[in-house]
Design an enzyme around this catalytic site. Sequence first.
Site, PDB file in Angstrom:
ATOM      1  N   PRO A   1     -19.970 -19.458 -22.096  1.00 38.08           N
ATOM      2  CA  PRO A   1     -21.282 -18.813 -22.037  1.00 38.08           C
ATOM      3  C   PRO A   1     -21.234 -17.434 -22.680  1.00 38.08           C
ATOM      4  O   PRO A   1     -20.328 -16.650 -22.405  1.00 38.08           O
ATOM      5  CB  PRO A   1     -21.560 -18.725 -20.538  1.00 38.08           C
ATOM      6  CG  PRO A   1     -20.750 -19.824 -19.940  1.00 38.08           C
ATOM      7  CD  PRO A   1     -19.510 -19.901 -20.778  1.00 38.08           C
ATOM      8  N   GLU A   2     -22.189 -17.157 -23.563  1.00 38.69           N
ATOM      9  CA  GLU A   2     -22.232 -15.870 -24.234  1.00 38.69           C
ATOM     10  C   GLU A   2     -23.297 -14.992 -23.593  1.00 38.69           C
ATOM     11  O   GLU A   2     -23.924 -15.378 -22.601  1.00 38.69           O
ATOM     12  CB  GLU A   2     -22.469 -16.079 -25.726  1.00 38.69           C
ATOM     13  CG  GLU A   2     -21.318 -16.839 -26.394  1.00 38.69           C
ATOM     14  CD  GLU A   2     -21.384 -16.833 -27.910  1.00 38.69           C
ATOM     15  OE1 GLU A   2     -22.076 -15.968 -28.466  1.00 38.69           O
ATOM     16  OE2 GLU A   2     -20.737 -17.684 -28.540  1.00 38.69           O
TER      17      GLU A   2
END
Length: 277
Positions: A2-3
């Site tokens: 996840p960014e």
Amino acid sequence: MPELPEVETICSGITPHIQSRTITQLIVRELRLRWAVDSNLPLLLQDLEVWQVRRRGKYLLLDCLHPQQAGRDGCLLIHLGMSGNLRILPKQTPVQKHDHIDIVFDNGSCLRYHDPRRFGCMLWTTTPAQHDLLKNLGPEPLSAEFTAEYLYAKSRKRSCAIKSLIMDSHIVVGVGNIYASESLFQAKIHPKRAAGKIAFRRYESLVQHIKNTLQAAIKQGGTTLKDFVNETGKPGYFSLSLQVYGRKGKACPVCGTAIKEIKLGQRSTCYCPACQH
């Protein structure tokens, strides 16, 4: 992994459910995350109120206090690793494989941490700003501090690739592989271009495109990746807007040239050889 937009989506999604709520129980089914969960964590969190939920880079921070007991204030630092997610669920929801931790609240809901690869972390600190994972982080990309002047100054005499520079969390936080690739495409900069040889005017364009790309991704709920879901268990959908990432061999949406893929810093990097220079 996840960014920043995915973490921001989760942050905004869970906040209404847990802010100003009291933690009644912490259930730990698996201590072996990237860093071992402190066996005292259930006791540390017992009866604390979550007064603020925030994000720093790709970390979620739950700031906690005890209404009656001074000195119990602190922060639960959470990272989702490669495959982790957090979901808001009724506390009686059946446990699935890889559901490692439940934070149970006084309203009957729980924040459930699910992580097949166990590369995430859940750490307690009383001094978050000085924590080893946070103290050396660069500015937030959507902040007023992140400017073309700042990034240009950081790039001087640097021979590293521009993509590596903007993915360095000591320079700026949260610009991961997907959004670095997309921002460089929008700015028409080749990802391997030496950071120190890029003119200021091009940094003006790049900084603006980093901000625009991240804001668009946050607005659309993050990027659909194999492992990413938001706080309700649903995937994001910014992938519908991706122009180069994951599109090796497909036509560039601007000029029609086939998108190329290379390895840069051990990461897959997609770009248009005609548009980016």
